[in-house]
Structure formats: structure tokens, C-alpha cells
Design an enzyme around this catalytic site. Structure first.
Site, PDB file in Angstrom:
ATOM      1  N   THR A 168       1.223  -4.601   4.281  1.00 32.37           N
ATOM      2  CA  THR A 168       0.857  -5.018   5.634  1.00 32.37           C
ATOM      3  C   THR A 168       0.238  -6.411   5.701  1.00 32.37           C
ATOM      4  OG1 THR A 168      -1.299  -3.926   5.429  1.00 32.37           O
ATOM      5  CG2 THR A 168       0.508  -2.643   6.389  1.00 32.37           C
ATOM      6  N   ASP A 169      -0.273  -6.932   4.582  1.00 36.24           N
ATOM      7  CA  ASP A 169      -0.972  -8.220   4.638  1.00 36.24           C
ATOM      8  C   ASP A 169      -0.063  -9.362   5.074  1.00 36.24           C
ATOM      9  OD1 ASP A 169      -3.333  -7.075   3.911  1.00 36.24           O
ATOM     10  OD2 ASP A 169      -3.373  -7.864   1.873  1.00 36.24           O
TER      11      ASP A 169
ATOM     12  N   THR B 171       0.820  -1.211   0.000  1.00 30.52           N
ATOM     13  CA  THR B 171       0.000   0.000   0.000  1.00 30.52           C
ATOM     14  C   THR B 171       0.851   1.257   0.000  1.00 30.52           C
ATOM     15  OG1 THR B 171      -1.792  -1.157   1.148  1.00 30.52           O
ATOM     16  CG2 THR B 171      -1.795   1.247   1.266  1.00 30.52           C
TER      17      THR B 171
ATOM     18  N   SER C 142       1.355  -7.404  -1.020  1.00 33.46           N
ATOM     19  CA  SER C 142       1.977  -8.435  -0.177  1.00 33.46           C
ATOM     20  C   SER C 142       1.076  -9.639   0.034  1.00 33.46           C
ATOM     21  CB  SER C 142       2.411  -7.851   1.166  1.00 33.46           C
ATOM     22  OG  SER C 142       1.313  -7.597   2.014  1.00 33.46           O
ATOM     23  N   SER C 143      -0.211  -9.545  -0.318  1.00 43.16           N
ATOM     24  CA  SER C 143      -1.061 -10.730  -0.250  1.00 43.16           C
ATOM     25  C   SER C 143      -0.666 -11.772  -1.294  1.00 43.16           C
ATOM     26  CB  SER C 143      -2.530 -10.342  -0.451  1.00 43.16           C
ATOM     27  OG  SER C 143      -2.738  -9.810  -1.743  1.00 43.16           O
TER      28      SER C 143
END
Length: 313
Positions: free
Chosen positions: A93-94, A18, A60-61
């Protein structure tokens, strides 16, 4: 070490997330800013030289163990440069809790290694990326070696952290007072190529997804269990089958806070899972339990180190 008269050097590894994202005309967000563009947002830093390292630009997912290993390898390359005084990783952040633990397990960091990111895109009115980056760089200039997460005004060691909010800029929390990890652990073997499954346990659930994971060739399984690490008799029986064929199983929980105790019996409780051969993750939630299990499998040390590192009583 920095050359005479030069400010210290901090390497900043950009991986997307993000913090590097802007909204497209269709309303979706995609990471398209490189490290140089992100660092250009910064103001009022202490004297420092910044080395942008563009690794990739990914949500990052989408990061699997191979990509997390690539990030860890990139950190290792910067740590090998004696001129580097600190390393910052810009990450989504995921899966930040997972990658940061892998880096902590694989490297004996001689200087600060700091993960950060953002909850709001770069073009959002409340963009939090620049403040988080500046705080991370200041941490990277500190004398405190080791792997840290600096985010939303918090500074935490990465062992035991989890993302607790999807929309709060103060996004991460430790699991509790007992979440500190053994800082001298070193498990450097690559986890790329491993398949470690997360299997959710539902109240009254059967073993279908455990059996499917075995059939798919899983090298290990982490149960996202109930309460303090409880399941059902069918799950306990499946865990016993996993252990019999050499596939290690770790029990964690969907509950975000507190130390997990393997105390319940009754055929499907945490005590029964341990008796069936599962390791009980007293201190780590499922995402980080998966990373630790992968690192132990890669080193062939599940049996020798697993009970200690997962915090089994």
C-alpha cells in the site's frame, strides 16, 4: 479469450507488500508468500482460472521507478495474451497509488486491470488480504476495462487516489470530485532511470532541498507544498532557476483532499509559483504528481501535455 468450455483466465501478479507478509520472531514483517500461496487462501470465487505470476517480493516502500516500470511491463505482457480476461496486481500500500497510475498512463487496458493489497499481514487476526483479493478477482472478471483499485470495500479508478490511513482497512480515497483523469492518455515510454525528486515545503522554508536536488541531477522536482499549493519567496526563486536550466517543477500539496487552486500571490503563493514556471497539480497529490511528471519527461511532453494533465486552470 478463454477456450471453449473453459472459465475465464485472470493473471495475478504478486509483488510482495503486506498482503504477502508474515511476522518474524523479532516482531518485524516481511513479504515471503508467493502468488500460489496467496491464491490458496481464496474461497467462494466465481468460475475462473488463475495464473500466478511471481515478479518479486518487496516492501512497496522500496520500489523505485525502475521497479514500478517492471510491474507495468509485467502487466503489459499479460495484456498481450488474448486468453487473459483480466489482470490483478498484488501490491504494497505504501506506493500503490504511484504504480497504479503508471500502469494507467502506459497501457490502453482492453480488460480490467485491478490493484489490491492489504493493511494487515497474512497471519494477523484481522487479515484483509483474502477478501481484497477475492473482490479484485471479481472486478477483473467484469466487463469494465481500465485500471482500478479495489480495496477495503471500495472500487475506484486510480487517477487521483491517495492512501489516507495507515491502519484502517478502508485505506484509500480519491482526492475529491474533480480527481477524475483523462482516460485516453497514453505515455508508454519507460521511466526507469529517471530521478524525480519530492521536496517538502515548510512554512518559512528556504530552497536548500531544491538546490540539492538540482545538484544531484534531478530530471524533475515535485513540491509538497502548503495549503492549495503555496510556498515561500525563496522557493519561488529556486523554481525560476530550475526552469531556466530545463528542470520541470510541479506544485502539489500536503493537504489530502480537494482541488488545489493557484490563487495566492505575496511573493510565495501558488500564483507566484505558476508565474515562475511551475506546473500546478490541481488534481494529483505528490506521489501521483511525481509519476505523471516522470511519464511526461520520458516522453519529452512536459510542455505540450503538462498543463492539461495536471489540471492547470
Amino acid at each position: 479469450m478463454a477456450g471453449a468450455g473453459l472459465p475465464p483466465l485472470v493473471a495475478v501478479i504478486a509483488t510482495g507488500g503486506t498482503i504477502a507478509s508474515r511476522r518474524d520472531v523479532d516482531g518485524s514483517s516481511t513479504p515471503d508468500l508467493d502468488g500460489g500461496a496467496l491464491l490458496a487462501r481464496l474461497r467462494d470465487l466465481p468460475p475462473v482460472r488463475l495464473r500466478p505470476v511471481d515478479l518479486f517480493a518487496r516492501d512497496s516502500s522500496t520500489l523505485g521507478l525502475a521497479e514500478m516500470q517492471a510491474i507495468s511491463d509485467a502487466v503489459g505482457a499479460q495484456l498481450a495474451d488474448p486468453e487473459v480476461a483480466g489482470v490483478v496486481i498484488l501490491h504494497g500500500t505504501d506506493s500503490m497509488e504511484e504504480t497504479s497510475l503508471l500502469v494507467s498512463l502506459q497501457h490502453r487496458a482492453r480488460c480490467p486491470v485491478v490493484f489490491t493489497g492489504a493493511q494487515f499481514t497474512d497471519d494477523h487476526p484481522q487479515a484483509d488480504g483474502p477478501a481484497n483479493m477475492a473482490a479484485a478477482i471479481r472486478k477483473a472478471l467484469s466487463p469494465e476495462a481500465g485500471v482500478h483499485l479495489v480495496f477495503g470495500g471500495r472500487d475506484m479508478p486510480v487517477w487521483g487516489i491517495h492512501k489516507h490511513s495507515a491502519d484502517d482497512p478502508d485505506a484509500f480515497r480519491p482526492c475529491g470530485a474533480n480527481a477524475e483523469g483523462p482516460w485516453d492518455v497514453h505515455l508508454p515510454a519507460s521511466v526507469a532511470g529517471l530521478r524525480v525528486a519530492l521536496v517538502a515545503v515548510a512554512p518559512g522554508g528556504d530552497a536548500l532541498h531544491i538546490e540539492a536536488s538540482l545538484a544531484a541531477g534531478a530530471h524533475g522536482i515535485v513540491l509538497v507544498a502548503l495549503g492549495s499549493g503555496n510556498a515561500t519567496p525563496a522557493v519561488v526563486a529556486a523554481v525560476r532557476r530550475c526552469v531556466e536550466v530545463g528542470v520541470p517543477v510541479v506544485t502539489s500539496s500536503r493537504v489530502p483532499q480537494g482541488r488545489l487552486a493557484a490563487g495566492y500571490g505575496g511573493g510565495g503563493g501558488g500564483h507566484d509559483l505558476v508565474q515562475a514556471g511551475a506546473l500546478h497539480a490541481a488534481r494529483l497529490r505528490p506521489g501521483q504528481a511525481r509519476i505523471l511528471l516522470a511519464a511526461l519527461i520520458a516522453e519529452d511532453r512536459v510542455g505540450s501535455l503538462g498543463p492539461q494533465l495536471f489540471g492547470h486552470p
